[in-house]
Design a protein around this motif. Structure first.
Motif, mmCIF file in Angstrom:
data_model
loop_
_atom_site.group_PDB
_atom_site.id
_atom_site.type_symbol
_atom_site.label_atom_id
_atom_site.label_comp_id
_atom_site.label_asym_id
_atom_site.label_seq_id
_atom_site.Cartn_x
_atom_site.Cartn_y
_atom_site.Cartn_z
ATOM 1 N N SER A 252 30.578 48.834 17.715
ATOM 2 C CA SER A 252 32.194 49.218 17.877
ATOM 3 C C SER A 252 32.534 49.230 18.391
ATOM 4 N N MET A 253 31.784 49.655 19.697
ATOM 5 C CA MET A 253 31.984 50.516 21.220
ATOM 6 C C MET A 253 32.713 48.990 22.092
ATOM 7 N N ARG A 254 31.570 47.527 21.485
ATOM 8 C CA ARG A 254 31.453 46.668 22.296
ATOM 9 C C ARG A 254 32.841 46.004 22.532
ATOM 10 N N GLU A 255 32.385 45.546 20.985
ATOM 11 C CA GLU A 255 34.146 45.075 20.547
ATOM 12 C C GLU A 255 35.284 46.231 20.275
ATOM 13 N N ASP A 256 35.550 47.784 20.496
ATOM 14 C CA ASP A 256 36.610 48.333 21.395
ATOM 15 C C ASP A 256 36.857 47.768 23.245
ATOM 16 N N VAL A 257 36.035 47.615 23.332
ATOM 17 C CA VAL A 257 36.047 46.712 25.097
ATOM 18 C C VAL A 257 36.911 45.719 25.180
ATOM 19 N N ARG A 258 36.077 44.832 24.185
ATOM 20 C CA ARG A 258 35.843 43.267 24.442
ATOM 21 C C ARG A 258 37.886 42.608 23.993
ATOM 22 N N GLN A 259 37.582 44.124 22.983
ATOM 23 C CA GLN A 259 39.426 43.792 22.836
ATOM 24 C C GLN A 259 40.709 44.256 23.873
ATOM 25 N N VAL A 260 40.250 45.184 24.477
ATOM 26 C CA VAL A 260 41.388 46.574 25.442
ATOM 27 C C VAL A 260 41.069 47.026 24.724
ATOM 28 N N HIS A 261 40.488 48.346 23.694
ATOM 29 C CA HIS A 261 41.542 49.046 22.701
ATOM 30 C C HIS A 261 40.212 50.202 23.699
ATOM 31 N N LYS B 220 34.936 53.427 30.164
ATOM 32 C CA LYS B 220 36.370 53.509 30.702
ATOM 33 C C LYS B 220 36.813 52.295 31.682
ATOM 34 N N ASN B 221 35.661 52.178 32.285
ATOM 35 C CA ASN B 221 35.922 51.523 33.655
ATOM 36 C C ASN B 221 35.451 49.891 33.082
ATOM 37 N N ARG B 222 35.494 49.517 32.268
ATOM 38 C CA ARG B 222 35.302 48.176 31.912
ATOM 39 C C ARG B 222 35.745 48.223 30.722
ATOM 40 N N VAL B 223 36.496 49.229 30.252
ATOM 41 C CA VAL B 223 38.315 48.667 29.537
ATOM 42 C C VAL B 223 39.502 48.544 30.328
ATOM 43 N N LEU B 224 39.881 49.177 31.910
ATOM 44 C CA LEU B 224 40.027 48.976 32.738
ATOM 45 C C LEU B 224 39.928 47.698 33.248
ATOM 46 N N LEU B 225 39.657 47.580 33.221
ATOM 47 C CA LEU B 225 38.463 46.056 34.176
ATOM 48 C C LEU B 225 39.346 44.564 32.722
ATOM 49 N N ASN B 226 38.760 45.858 31.780
ATOM 50 C CA ASN B 226 39.694 43.967 31.132
ATOM 51 C C ASN B 226 40.800 44.015 30.911
ATOM 52 N N TYR B 227 41.620 45.117 30.837
ATOM 53 C CA TYR B 227 43.250 45.004 30.878
ATOM 54 C C TYR B 227 43.825 44.315 32.052
ATOM 55 N N LYS B 228 42.940 44.909 32.993
ATOM 56 C CA LYS B 228 43.183 44.277 34.252
ATOM 57 C C LYS B 228 43.823 42.525 34.075
ATOM 58 N N ARG B 229 42.589 41.866 33.996
ATOM 59 C CA ARG B 229 42.395 40.816 34.011
ATOM 60 C C ARG B 229 43.318 40.426 32.880
ATOM 61 N N PRO C 29 27.537 52.355 24.470
ATOM 62 C CA PRO C 29 27.829 52.522 26.022
ATOM 63 C C PRO C 29 27.234 50.958 26.836
ATOM 64 N N LEU C 30 25.367 50.856 26.594
ATOM 65 C CA LEU C 30 25.101 49.725 26.714
ATOM 66 C C LEU C 30 25.620 48.221 26.167
ATOM 67 N N THR C 31 25.638 48.677 25.262
ATOM 68 C CA THR C 31 26.383 47.264 24.606
ATOM 69 C C THR C 31 27.646 46.826 25.268
ATOM 70 N N ALA C 32 28.625 47.799 25.433
ATOM 71 C CA ALA C 32 29.580 47.634 25.652
ATOM 72 C C ALA C 32 29.973 47.703 27.654
ATOM 73 N N ILE C 33 28.841 47.912 28.248
ATOM 74 C CA ILE C 33 28.953 48.070 29.824
ATOM 75 C C ILE C 33 28.499 46.670 29.814
ATOM 76 N N TYR C 34 26.867 46.068 29.199
ATOM 77 C CA TYR C 34 26.737 44.294 28.928
ATOM 78 C C TYR C 34 27.331 43.610 28.519
ATOM 79 N N ASP C 35 27.973 43.684 27.944
ATOM 80 C CA ASP C 35 28.793 43.208 26.906
ATOM 81 C C ASP C 35 27.849 42.544 26.386
ATOM 82 N N CYS C 36 26.491 43.096 25.212
ATOM 83 C CA CYS C 36 25.406 42.354 25.078
ATOM 84 C C CYS C 36 25.481 42.791 23.225
ATOM 85 N N LEU C 37 24.703 41.764 22.249
ATOM 86 C CA LEU C 37 24.173 42.036 21.573
ATOM 87 C C LEU C 37 23.458 43.608 20.207
#
Ligand SMILES: NC(=O)C1=CN([C@@H]2O[C@H](COP(=O)(O)OP(=O)(O)OC[C@H]3O[C@@H](n4cnc5c(N)ncnc54)[C@H](OP(=O)(O)O)[C@@H]3O)[C@@H](O)[C@H]2O)C=CC1
Ligand SMILES: CC(C)(CO)C(=O)C(=O)O
Length: 346
Positions: free
Chosen positions: A286-295, A328-337, A213-221
């Motif tokens: 894997s979670m950061r990748e899902d967030v980036r791909q809006v999955h 979940k909000n991060r995915v939603l935000l990327n989806y809205k963007r 979750p932290l890598t997904a939220i901060y969008d970092c490696l």
């Protein structure tokens, strides 16, 4: 010829299906999502490409022709055929929906191996098995790093292993396909007891609850988390340990087992999390990748699972709850963007 079905022909499914095909006598059949996917696969000459990039001085590329269908298997009379062996490699949240069409082909005699991260799929599956027909269930924990750059083209980038064990504490026969997995030179698979596999899964659960979750939220490696304060790791570890050590089912399984107390040692767990960050420092989780791909992510089967255990055992879980919500909000935000970006382009 006896068959081995695969549900989830993605990165891990591709790795395992291609590698077991080198060592098994079973007929491998991929169960694809729908007819459109099947036609796409047939237009690809029913071909899976496996690239081994784990040794960059000696990259290899192999092509595999594997059979695929997109409907339930039927016998010559058109009746549903029994599925004897099945490997499931969908993402956790996709599993129930993916499996439902095949329920009429599954019985207590079916051998199933789930290769997935996280916890909670098994209890969801319990609700869909016909009564008294719970299959012979195995779980796999995989640490190989694989991604697909397009359909049916998998790139094996991180060498790891595959630990397999039963999902229930009983001594059933080990099916042939699991014995075949154990001799694959690439998969590096090992069969463990129910309890030993559970320990590995619990440790991986806590590691994933910290890093993903932290890598997904901060969008970092993964490695970048090492540059930040470890306070958030501490909070997630403390809370997760409180939930898991309060859990009645786990306490029943590990009664008088000192290894469980060692496993739940907070300082040891922190060291493990930091070590995984270091070892996988260039990985995008894997979670950061899902967030980036809006999955949809697997957060409900990681931090969400800890929250569920907390609820069952009356332990508050504010840190895991908030991390789940933020992912979940991060995915939603990327989806809205993406949506507003699409409107801007128009
Ligand atoms: N990749 C990795 O390096 C690692 C992955 N894992 C774990 O392994 C598991 C699988 O991950 P991964 O392979 O990366 O995921 P992928 O997304 O690459 O693969 C999932 C596959 O499931 C298929 N699928 C989804 N729904 C259905 C359906 N209804 N019917 C048929 N097929 C369906 C997808 O099909 P479609 O292509 O049609 O969408 C896709 O091919 C996860 O739990 C992950 O956390 C663990 C360690 C490492
Ligand atoms: C261990 C880690 C964090 C490696 O990236 C992982 O399992 C994941 O990305 O899901």
């Amino acid at each position: 010829m006896a068959k081995l079905y695969f549900l989830g022909a993605g990165s891990i499914g591709g790795l395992v299906a291609t590698q077991i095909s080198n060592v098994t006598k079973l007929d491998i059949v991929l169960l694809l999502r729908n007819e459109r996917r099947l036609n796409k696969y047939l237009n690809n000459n029913s071909k899976f490409t496996y690239e081994n990039l784990t040794n960059l001085r000696n990259p290899t590329k192999e092509e595999y022709h594997l059979r695929a269908i997109s409907h339930i298997p039927k016998d010559h009379g058109g009746l549903p055929e029994h599925i004897d062996n099945l490997i499931i490699t969908t993402k956790c949240h996709q599993t129930v929906e993916a499996l439902e069409p095949y329920i009429s082909c599954i019985s207590e005699k079916t051998n199933i191996l789930l290769i997935q991260n996280g916890f909670g799929v098994e209890s969801k599956l319990k609700k869909i098995w016909p009564q008294n027909k719970v299959p012979n269930m195995f779980q796999g924990v995989i640490s190989h790093g694989v991604f697909k750059d397009r359909f049916w083209n998998v790139k094996h980038v991180g060498n790891g292993d595959l630990k397999i064990g039963r999902l229930a504490n009983e001594d059933t026969e080990v099916p042939q396909f699991i014995q075949d997995l154990l001799v694959s030179p690439v998969l590096n698979a090992e069969l463990l007891s129910f309890k030993d596999l559970l320990k590995i899964r619990l440790e991986k659960l806590i590691v994933n609850c910290c890093i993903n979750p932290l890598t997904a939220i901060y969008d970092c490696l993964n490695g970048e988390l090492l540059q930040l304060s470890h306070r958030q790791f501490h909070r997630v570890i403390n809370e997760s340990v409180r939930c898991l050590t309060a859990d009645k089912e786990l306490n029943k399984i590990f009664v008088n087992d000192a290894a469980f107390a060692q496993l739940m040692d907070r300082e040891r767990l922190l060291k493990t999390v930091l070590k995984v960050c270091e070892l996988t420092k260039r990985n995008s989780s894997s979670m950061r990748e899902d967030v980036r791909q809006v999955h949809q992510t697997e957060v409900d089967f990681l931090n969400g699972y800890i929250s569920d255990v907390g609820k069952k055992n009356k332990v508050f879980t504010p840190h895991n709850d908030i991390l789940s919500e933020m992912v979940k909000n991060r995915v939603l935000l990327n989806y809205k963007r993406e949506e507003s970006g699409a409107r801007l382009v128009q």
